[in-house]
Design an enzyme around this catalytic site. Structure first.
Site, PDB file in Angstrom:
ATOM      1  N   ARG A  62       0.838  -1.200   0.000  1.00 45.15           N
ATOM      2  CA  ARG A  62       0.000   0.000   0.000  1.00 45.15           C
ATOM      3  C   ARG A  62       0.877   1.256   0.000  1.00 45.15           C
ATOM      4  NH1 ARG A  62      -5.604   0.357   0.531  1.00 45.15           N
ATOM      5  NH2 ARG A  62      -6.134   2.527   0.780  1.00 45.15           N
ATOM      6  N   ASN A 104     -12.408  16.128   1.069  1.00 49.33           N
ATOM      7  CA  ASN A 104     -13.249  14.985   0.733  1.00 49.33           C
ATOM      8  C   ASN A 104     -14.669  15.279   1.196  1.00 49.33           C
ATOM      9  OD1 ASN A 104     -14.044  12.436  -0.092  1.00 49.33           O
ATOM     10  ND2 ASN A 104     -13.071  11.350   1.606  1.00 49.33           N
ATOM     11  N   THR A 105     -15.620  14.630   0.567  1.00 46.36           N
ATOM     12  CA  THR A 105     -16.996  14.697   1.022  1.00 46.36           C
ATOM     13  C   THR A 105     -17.367  13.373   1.665  1.00 46.36           C
ATOM     14  OG1 THR A 105     -17.881  13.922  -1.086  1.00 46.36           O
ATOM     15  CG2 THR A 105     -17.704  16.317  -0.780  1.00 46.36           C
ATOM     16  N   HIS A 106     -18.363  13.426   2.539  1.00 44.19           N
ATOM     17  CA  HIS A 106     -18.851  12.209   3.185  1.00 44.19           C
ATOM     18  C   HIS A 106     -20.364  12.327   3.338  1.00 44.19           C
ATOM     19  CE1 HIS A 106     -18.675   8.607   5.559  1.00 44.19           C
ATOM     20  NE2 HIS A 106     -19.483   9.178   6.433  1.00 44.19           N
ATOM     21  N   ASP A 138      -7.129  14.040   6.655  1.00 44.76           N
ATOM     22  CA  ASP A 138      -5.946  13.811   7.481  1.00 44.76           C
ATOM     23  C   ASP A 138      -5.735  12.303   7.576  1.00 44.76           C
ATOM     24  OD1 ASP A 138      -7.768  12.887   9.384  1.00 44.76           O
ATOM     25  OD2 ASP A 138      -7.418  14.540  10.775  1.00 44.76           O
ATOM     26  N   GLY A 140      -6.746  10.183   9.739  1.00 45.86           N
ATOM     27  CA  GLY A 140      -7.861   9.428  10.301  1.00 45.86           C
ATOM     28  C   GLY A 140      -8.889   9.069   9.245  1.00 45.86           C
ATOM     29  N   ASP A 142     -12.237   9.777   7.983  1.00 48.91           N
ATOM     30  CA  ASP A 142     -13.306  10.780   8.007  1.00 48.91           C
ATOM     31  C   ASP A 142     -13.253  11.628   9.281  1.00 48.91           C
ATOM     32  OD1 ASP A 142     -14.152   9.684   5.586  1.00 48.91           O
ATOM     33  OD2 ASP A 142     -15.605   8.371   6.541  1.00 48.91           O
TER      34      ASP A 142
END
Length: 189
Positions: A62, A104-106, A138, A140, A142
Protein backbone atom coordinates in the site's frame (compact mmCIF):
# COMPACT_ATOMS: atom_id res chain seq x y z
CA UNK A 1 -7.04 21.13 -8.81
CA UNK A 2 -6.77 17.38 -9.16
CA UNK A 3 -9.93 15.33 -8.68
CA UNK A 4 -9.64 11.67 -7.63
CA UNK A 5 -12.53 9.31 -8.41
CA UNK A 6 -13.43 5.63 -8.13
CA UNK A 7 -16.75 5.35 -9.95
CA UNK A 8 -19.44 7.20 -11.87
CA UNK A 9 -18.06 10.68 -11.20
CA UNK A 10 -21.22 12.66 -10.49
CA UNK A 11 -19.30 14.94 -8.10
CA UNK A 12 -16.59 15.27 -10.73
CA UNK A 13 -19.19 16.28 -13.32
CA UNK A 14 -20.51 18.95 -10.97
CA UNK A 15 -16.96 20.30 -10.61
CA UNK A 16 -16.39 20.16 -14.38
CA UNK A 17 -19.61 22.11 -14.95
CA UNK A 18 -18.79 24.66 -12.23
CA UNK A 19 -15.26 25.19 -13.54
CA UNK A 20 -16.68 26.40 -16.86
CA UNK A 21 -17.69 29.61 -15.08
CA UNK A 22 -14.71 32.01 -15.03
CA UNK A 23 -15.78 33.32 -11.60
CA UNK A 24 -15.52 29.83 -10.07
CA UNK A 25 -11.82 30.36 -9.38
CA UNK A 26 -10.55 26.85 -10.09
CA UNK A 27 -9.79 24.63 -13.02
CA UNK A 28 -9.30 20.88 -13.10
CA UNK A 29 -5.75 20.07 -14.24
CA UNK A 30 -6.14 16.30 -13.95
CA UNK A 31 -8.41 13.46 -12.89
CA UNK A 32 -7.00 10.35 -11.28
CA UNK A 33 -8.60 7.04 -10.42
CA UNK A 34 -7.81 3.87 -8.53
CA UNK A 35 -9.24 1.71 -11.33
CA UNK A 36 -9.62 1.93 -15.08
CA UNK A 37 -12.74 1.69 -17.20
CA UNK A 38 -14.94 3.85 -14.98
CA UNK A 39 -17.39 6.55 -16.02
CA UNK A 40 -15.54 9.16 -13.96
CA UNK A 41 -12.53 8.84 -16.26
CA UNK A 42 -14.76 8.93 -19.33
CA UNK A 43 -16.36 12.17 -18.08
CA UNK A 44 -12.92 13.75 -17.69
CA UNK A 45 -11.80 12.57 -21.12
CA UNK A 46 -14.97 13.97 -22.75
CA UNK A 47 -14.17 17.31 -21.08
CA UNK A 48 -10.59 17.21 -22.39
CA UNK A 49 -9.06 16.82 -18.92
CA UNK A 50 -5.90 14.67 -18.60
CA UNK A 51 -6.44 11.43 -16.69
CA UNK A 52 -4.32 8.83 -14.92
CA UNK A 53 -4.95 5.53 -13.15
CA UNK A 54 -2.98 4.16 -10.19
CA UNK A 55 -4.40 0.75 -9.28
CA UNK A 56 -3.59 -0.63 -5.85
CA UNK A 57 -3.34 -4.16 -7.30
CA UNK A 58 -0.36 -3.03 -9.42
CA UNK A 59 1.81 -2.55 -6.32
CA UNK A 60 3.31 -4.93 -3.79
CA UNK A 61 2.50 -2.68 -0.85
CA UNK A 62 0.00 0.00 0.00
CA UNK A 63 2.94 2.34 0.73
CA UNK A 64 4.26 1.86 -2.82
CA UNK A 65 0.78 2.60 -4.20
CA UNK A 66 0.56 5.73 -2.03
CA UNK A 67 3.92 6.95 -3.33
CA UNK A 68 2.86 6.30 -6.94
CA UNK A 69 -0.45 8.11 -6.44
CA UNK A 70 1.42 11.02 -4.88
CA UNK A 71 3.84 11.19 -7.82
CA UNK A 72 1.02 11.01 -10.38
CA UNK A 73 -0.82 13.87 -8.68
CA UNK A 74 2.36 15.92 -8.23
CA UNK A 75 3.01 15.84 -11.99
CA UNK A 76 0.00 18.15 -12.37
CA UNK A 77 1.14 20.59 -9.63
CA UNK A 78 -2.33 21.04 -8.06
CA UNK A 79 -3.13 23.71 -5.51
CA UNK A 80 -6.01 21.57 -4.23
CA UNK A 81 -6.87 17.86 -4.34
CA UNK A 82 -10.52 16.83 -4.21
CA UNK A 83 -11.45 13.25 -3.36
CA UNK A 84 -14.78 12.94 -5.17
CA UNK A 85 -16.06 9.46 -4.48
CA UNK A 86 -12.48 8.17 -4.23
CA UNK A 87 -12.85 4.95 -2.26
CA UNK A 88 -9.27 4.53 -1.04
CA UNK A 89 -7.57 6.01 1.98
CA UNK A 90 -4.52 8.08 1.09
CA UNK A 91 -1.38 7.44 3.12
CA UNK A 92 1.60 9.22 4.66
CA UNK A 93 3.42 10.07 1.41
CA UNK A 94 0.29 11.60 -0.06
CA UNK A 95 -0.49 13.57 3.09
CA UNK A 96 3.07 14.83 3.30
CA UNK A 97 2.77 16.24 -0.21
CA UNK A 98 -0.87 17.36 -0.18
CA UNK A 99 -1.89 17.47 3.49
CA UNK A 100 -3.89 20.54 4.43
CA UNK A 101 -5.04 21.00 0.83
CA UNK A 102 -6.90 17.74 0.19
CA UNK A 103 -10.64 17.71 0.77
CA UNK A 104 -13.25 14.99 0.73
CA UNK A 105 -17.00 14.70 1.02
CA UNK A 106 -18.85 12.21 3.19
CA UNK A 107 -22.56 11.28 3.13
CA UNK A 108 -23.29 12.00 6.79
CA UNK A 109 -22.97 14.80 9.29
CA UNK A 110 -19.55 13.90 10.64
CA UNK A 111 -18.42 12.95 13.20
CA UNK A 112 -21.55 10.77 13.09
CA UNK A 113 -21.43 7.72 10.85
CA UNK A 114 -17.90 7.74 9.40
CA UNK A 115 -16.82 4.98 7.02
CA UNK A 116 -18.25 3.52 3.85
CA UNK A 117 -21.91 3.23 4.92
CA UNK A 118 -23.05 6.63 6.22
CA UNK A 119 -26.65 6.54 4.91
CA UNK A 120 -27.15 2.91 5.99
CA UNK A 121 -25.79 3.64 9.45
CA UNK A 122 -27.96 6.77 9.79
CA UNK A 123 -31.08 4.75 8.97
CA UNK A 124 -30.07 1.94 11.32
CA UNK A 125 -29.67 4.43 14.17
CA UNK A 126 -33.06 6.02 13.48
CA UNK A 127 -31.84 9.60 13.11
CA UNK A 128 -34.25 12.16 11.71
CA UNK A 129 -31.56 14.33 10.11
CA UNK A 130 -28.37 13.35 8.34
CA UNK A 131 -26.54 15.07 5.48
CA UNK A 132 -23.20 15.65 3.85
CA UNK A 133 -19.87 16.93 5.13
CA UNK A 134 -16.88 18.50 3.38
CA UNK A 135 -13.68 18.10 5.37
CA UNK A 136 -9.90 18.37 5.14
CA UNK A 137 -8.36 14.92 4.77
CA UNK A 138 -5.95 13.81 7.48
CA UNK A 139 -4.59 10.44 8.61
CA UNK A 140 -7.86 9.43 10.30
CA UNK A 141 -10.96 7.87 8.76
CA UNK A 142 -13.31 10.78 8.01
CA UNK A 143 -11.86 12.67 10.99
CA UNK A 144 -10.25 15.79 9.49
CA UNK A 145 -11.33 19.36 10.19
CA UNK A 146 -14.86 20.04 8.96
CA UNK A 147 -15.21 22.80 6.36
CA UNK A 148 -18.96 22.65 5.66
CA UNK A 149 -22.06 20.57 6.30
CA UNK A 150 -25.53 20.43 4.80
CA UNK A 151 -28.46 18.74 6.54
CA UNK A 152 -30.85 16.31 4.85
CA UNK A 153 -34.03 15.17 6.62
CA UNK A 154 -34.64 11.44 6.84
CA UNK A 155 -38.11 10.78 5.46
CA UNK A 156 -40.53 8.07 6.48
CA UNK A 157 -40.05 5.13 4.14
CA UNK A 158 -36.51 6.10 3.16
CA UNK A 159 -34.28 3.32 1.93
CA UNK A 160 -30.51 3.48 1.91
CA UNK A 161 -30.67 4.26 -1.83
CA UNK A 162 -33.36 6.95 -1.64
CA UNK A 163 -31.63 8.69 1.26
CA UNK A 164 -28.21 8.46 -0.38
CA UNK A 165 -29.56 9.94 -3.63
CA UNK A 166 -30.98 12.96 -1.78
CA UNK A 167 -27.70 13.37 0.08
CA UNK A 168 -25.77 13.27 -3.21
CA UNK A 169 -27.81 16.21 -4.56
CA UNK A 170 -26.91 18.51 -1.65
CA UNK A 171 -23.37 17.09 -1.52
CA UNK A 172 -22.69 18.15 -5.13
CA UNK A 173 -24.04 21.64 -4.48
CA UNK A 174 -21.96 21.99 -1.28
CA UNK A 175 -18.85 20.60 -2.98
CA UNK A 176 -18.95 22.99 -5.92
CA UNK A 177 -19.75 26.00 -3.76
CA UNK A 178 -16.94 25.30 -1.32
CA UNK A 179 -14.29 24.16 -3.81
CA UNK A 180 -14.75 27.44 -5.66
CA UNK A 181 -14.50 29.28 -2.39
CA UNK A 182 -11.42 27.32 -1.30
CA UNK A 183 -9.77 28.04 -4.65
CA UNK A 184 -10.42 31.74 -4.25
CA UNK A 185 -9.76 32.05 -0.48
CA UNK A 186 -7.60 29.04 0.45
CA UNK A 187 -8.23 26.07 2.69
CA UNK A 188 -8.90 27.10 6.31
CA UNK A 189 -6.14 26.14 8.73
Amino acid sequence: MIVLVSGVGSNLQALIDASQDPTFGASIVGVGADRSGIEGLARAERAGIPTFVVELSSFDTRAAWDEALTAACAEHEPDLVVLAGFMKLVGPAFLEAFGGRTVNTHPSLLPSFPGAHGPRDALAHGVKVTGATLFVVDEGLDEGPIIAQVAVPVEDGDTVDSLHERIKVVERRMLTEWVGRLAREGVPR
